[in-house]
Design an enzyme around this catalytic site. Sequence first.
Site, PDB file in Angstrom:
ATOM      1  N   LYS A   1      -5.019   5.293  -5.848  1.00  0.00           N
ATOM      2  CA  LYS A   1      -3.760   5.973  -6.134  1.00  0.00           C
ATOM      3  C   LYS A   1      -2.603   5.000  -6.341  1.00  0.00           C
ATOM      4  O   LYS A   1      -1.838   5.114  -7.298  1.00  0.00           O
ATOM      5  CB  LYS A   1      -3.391   6.924  -4.989  1.00  0.00           C
ATOM      6  CG  LYS A   1      -4.318   8.092  -4.795  1.00  0.00           C
ATOM      7  CD  LYS A   1      -3.786   9.052  -3.749  1.00  0.00           C
ATOM      8  CE  LYS A   1      -3.670   8.462  -2.357  1.00  0.00           C
ATOM      9  NZ  LYS A   1      -4.947   8.074  -1.767  1.00  0.00           N
TER      10      LYS A   1
ATOM     11  N   ASN B   1       3.869   8.694  -1.886  1.00  0.00           N
ATOM     12  CA  ASN B   1       3.120   8.059  -0.805  1.00  0.00           C
ATOM     13  C   ASN B   1       3.092   6.543  -0.938  1.00  0.00           C
ATOM     14  O   ASN B   1       2.594   5.835  -0.071  1.00  0.00           O
ATOM     15  CB  ASN B   1       1.681   8.609  -0.820  1.00  0.00           C
ATOM     16  CG  ASN B   1       0.997   8.478   0.512  1.00  0.00           C
ATOM     17  OD1 ASN B   1       1.587   8.715   1.550  1.00  0.00           O
ATOM     18  ND2 ASN B   1      -0.266   8.079   0.488  1.00  0.00           N
TER      19      ASN B   1
ATOM     20  N   HIS C   1     -10.250  11.165   5.671  1.00  0.00           N
ATOM     21  CA  HIS C   1      -9.375  12.040   6.456  1.00  0.00           C
ATOM     22  C   HIS C   1     -10.108  13.268   6.994  1.00  0.00           C
ATOM     23  O   HIS C   1      -9.513  14.342   7.146  1.00  0.00           O
ATOM     24  CB  HIS C   1      -8.182  12.493   5.606  1.00  0.00           C
ATOM     25  CG  HIS C   1      -7.335  11.370   5.108  1.00  0.00           C
ATOM     26  ND1 HIS C   1      -6.713  10.477   5.954  1.00  0.00           N
ATOM     27  CD2 HIS C   1      -7.029  10.975   3.851  1.00  0.00           C
ATOM     28  CE1 HIS C   1      -6.032   9.591   5.231  1.00  0.00           C
ATOM     29  NE2 HIS C   1      -6.232   9.859   3.955  1.00  0.00           N
TER      30      HIS C   1
END
Length: 463
Positions: A123, A146, A193
């Site tokens: 990302k 982020n 996650h």
Amino acid sequence: MPVRTDLRGKRVLVVGLARTGVATALFCAARGARVTATDSRSESELPDAVLKLRGAGIALELGSHREETFLEQDLIVPSPGVPADAPPLEAARAKGVTIWSEIELAYRFLRGRLIGITGSNGKTTTTSLVEHILKMAGLETILAGNIGRPLIGCVDAMTDNTFTVVELSSFQLELVGTFRPNIGVFLNLTPDHLDRHHTIEAYGAAKARLFENQTGDDAAILNADDAGTSPYAPSLPRVYWFSRKQRVTQGAYVRDEEIVFRQDGEEEVLLRVEDIPLVGAHNAENVLAAAAATRLAGAPASAIAKGVRSFAGVEHRLEFVSEVAGVRYYNDSKATNVDATLKALDAFPGRILVILGGKDKGSDYTVLQKPLREKAILALLIGAAAEKIESQISGSVALERAETLERAVEIASHAALCGDVVLLAPACASFDQFQNYEHRGRVFKDLVRQLETRAAGATSGKG
């Protein structure tokens, strides 16, 4: 354009006072909201945040979260680190209180065009590259999300001509309502996650909310080579693909070592694969995704080629640190999950001394066995997850429990031979021993530079 939200007089609770929470609280207060900010940490642990928030007239509840406070609000904005199913949030949700992520709130004040990028890995590199290419094309850009600067903190800098390029995590996307990027990019999906989302399906669904509100005027870009993302191709926006391995109907792919963009039956060569300065096949995928996104945003082929060739990479992502006594040191502290570590190992031909460990996120480390057996000569284990990792990779590579990053670098420096690679690619979060992955990466680089200094001193002493 999104419909703006009037915050005047609204009771707004901001939960979690890291960078995003502080920016959100200040944003709401500046627009006339009655803001309360809460964090489980004490005032002594948040001195800078407390000073800023009190100065803006924001009420503070620190040291714990009072459920009554959650129930009294018009709007709650949890920071990304706060689980969406936390009991106080569930209680507020049951009472009908609106709960948005920071990016949802920011979206309601958006100006210009929005490019949103998500995925398990790549990302930050892709987001940074997209913004870099658009700058090369002479377009007005903002880099956010982020990646470091909260989207909410960029609102005042936006104009109708701005391209805001935002890195988006599953934590941010799971609490959107109307959030809608003009161009959405879903890079890949691998287990990560799971301590938060519990299942890969829930994790993937959270990321796929990127496309949820897109219309036929928007574009969705997905990885044709990734079985995890393909099922999430949406129906309403125009769908484009990127691929290293196959020709795509619409999007970017590799043909005869050239990156080609295909749209409406027309094909255009953008650059050659050999022009990519970043190591690793995964970075070729990141470039393909960025090429598709920027071409759709209006960047010409020449700007895309120039942008890719001049892109220096991103700190903590397979970042070359130094060569000491013929040993190359790479910082991939952003490899916070197993798949990222697999990609890092794949970027080098062999003779790797890899540093693994940190805070476990419910990961399966057994998949590291084969590449470690083929590529690595030593695995140095650090942090809270060391015991679990050792039990799951034992027998595939020589192991040493270094416990700390400092000790791991020291051991590696003695064990490595000229031509070897020492790679920090932990496959874990950093929060057991560090503030965040950036902190871990900086410590690693400082330790390598200390080795460099000692080696230089030894060399000059011989002279």
